[in-house]
Design an enzyme around this catalytic site. Structure first.
Site, PDB file in Angstrom:
ATOM      1  N   CYS A   4       0.837  -1.131   0.072  1.00 35.46           N
ATOM      2  CA  CYS A   4       0.205  -0.222   0.083  1.00 35.46           C
ATOM      3  C   CYS A   4       0.855   1.270  -0.102  1.00 35.46           C
ATOM      4  CB  CYS A   4      -0.847  -0.028   1.212  1.00 35.46           C
ATOM      5  SG  CYS A   4      -0.199   0.169   2.759  1.00 35.46           S
ATOM      6  N   ASN A   7       2.374   1.549   4.370  1.00 32.29           N
ATOM      7  CA  ASN A   7       2.784   0.391   5.083  1.00 32.29           C
ATOM      8  C   ASN A   7       2.494   0.401   6.595  1.00 32.29           C
ATOM      9  OD1 ASN A   7       5.425  -1.959   5.640  1.00 32.29           O
ATOM     10  ND2 ASN A   7       3.276  -2.478   5.243  1.00 32.29           N
ATOM     11  N   CYS A   9      -1.352   0.967   7.578  1.00 29.02           N
ATOM     12  CA  CYS A   9      -2.812   0.507   7.565  1.00 29.02           C
ATOM     13  C   CYS A   9      -3.129  -0.473   6.980  1.00 29.02           C
ATOM     14  CB  CYS A   9      -3.440   1.701   7.164  1.00 29.02           C
ATOM     15  SG  CYS A   9      -3.007   3.168   8.122  1.00 29.02           S
ATOM     16  N   ARG A  10      -3.178  -0.357   5.489  1.00 27.99           N
ATOM     17  CA  ARG A  10      -3.976  -1.428   4.964  1.00 27.99           C
ATOM     18  C   ARG A  10      -3.025  -2.893   4.416  1.00 27.99           C
ATOM     19  NH1 ARG A  10      -5.250   2.023  -0.222  1.00 27.99           N
ATOM     20  NH2 ARG A  10      -3.206   2.770   0.598  1.00 27.99           N
ATOM     21  N   SER A  11      -1.710  -2.877   4.055  1.00 31.53           N
ATOM     22  CA  SER A  11      -1.032  -3.769   3.839  1.00 31.53           C
ATOM     23  C   SER A  11      -0.403  -4.678   5.029  1.00 31.53           C
ATOM     24  CB  SER A  11       0.429  -3.376   2.885  1.00 31.53           C
ATOM     25  OG  SER A  11       1.200  -2.617   3.408  1.00 31.53           O
ATOM     26  N   ASP A 121      -8.206   3.876   1.376  1.00 27.70           N
ATOM     27  CA  ASP A 121      -7.120   4.318   2.370  1.00 27.70           C
ATOM     28  C   ASP A 121      -7.895   4.712   3.662  1.00 27.70           C
ATOM     29  OD1 ASP A 121      -5.158   5.188   3.787  1.00 27.70           O
ATOM     30  OD2 ASP A 121      -4.222   6.329   2.164  1.00 27.70           O
TER      31      ASP A 121
END
Ligand code: 4NP
Length: 153
Positions: A4, A7, A9-11, A121
């Site tokens: 993401c 690195n 939050c999402r990934s 995001d």
């Protein structure tokens, strides 16, 4: 390899969810899991406290992870380099060494019934965004593991 922007939050959420699934299925020896970001603002940081809290509510710890940026060697070390949104995917396409493009993909393409291609995001939003990241990630993680089983195991 989940990728993401930051690195944090999402990934990291995808890494934590997918690793837990792989462990539950007894496949940790066969499948390596990691995550990275495109930007370097948060290198060395633990995942966002809101991402950690949302994952913890579903029994998943992200606390041991530290942010890093994607490196050229990741494009040969990992069979799947999966972007969390279409913009991340476009950025990865520009960085990808020639001939390795077949490794690139969009994580949500493994969850066709999710009805979207981008994991939104959550960084500038509220706590609900982190639960949506988890909902989408849990679906796509199942699809990704099914795909790996069919094609590699
Ligand atoms: P992520 O969220 O890409 O899901 O880790 C973000 C985290 C930080 C920033 C942007 C997105 N940032 O601009 O610092």
């Amino acid at each position: 390899m989940f990728v993401c922007l930051g690195n944090i939050c999402r990934s990291p959420t995808a890494e934590g969810v997918f690793r837990a699934l792989v462990e539950r299925e007894g496949l940790s020896e066969a499948i390596g899991v990691d995550s990275a970001g495109l930007g370097d603002w948060h290198v060395g940081d633990a995942p966002d406290p809101r991402a950690q809290a949302a994952a913890r509510r579903r029994g998943i710890s992200l606390s041991g992870q530290r942010a890093r940026t994607i490196r050229p060697e990741d494009f040969t070390a990992f069979d799947y380099v999966l972007a969390m949104d279409t913009r991340n995917h476009a950025d990865l396409s520009h960085m990808c060494p020639p001939g390795e493009e077949h490794r690139l993909g969009l994580f949500l393409d493994f969850a066709p019934d999710a009805g979207r291609r981008d994991v939104p995001d959550p960084y500038y939003g509220d706590a609900h965004g982190f639960d949506l990241v988890l909902d989408l990630t849990e679906k796509a993680a199942q699809g990704l593991l099914a795909h790996i089983r069919e094609n590699h195991l």
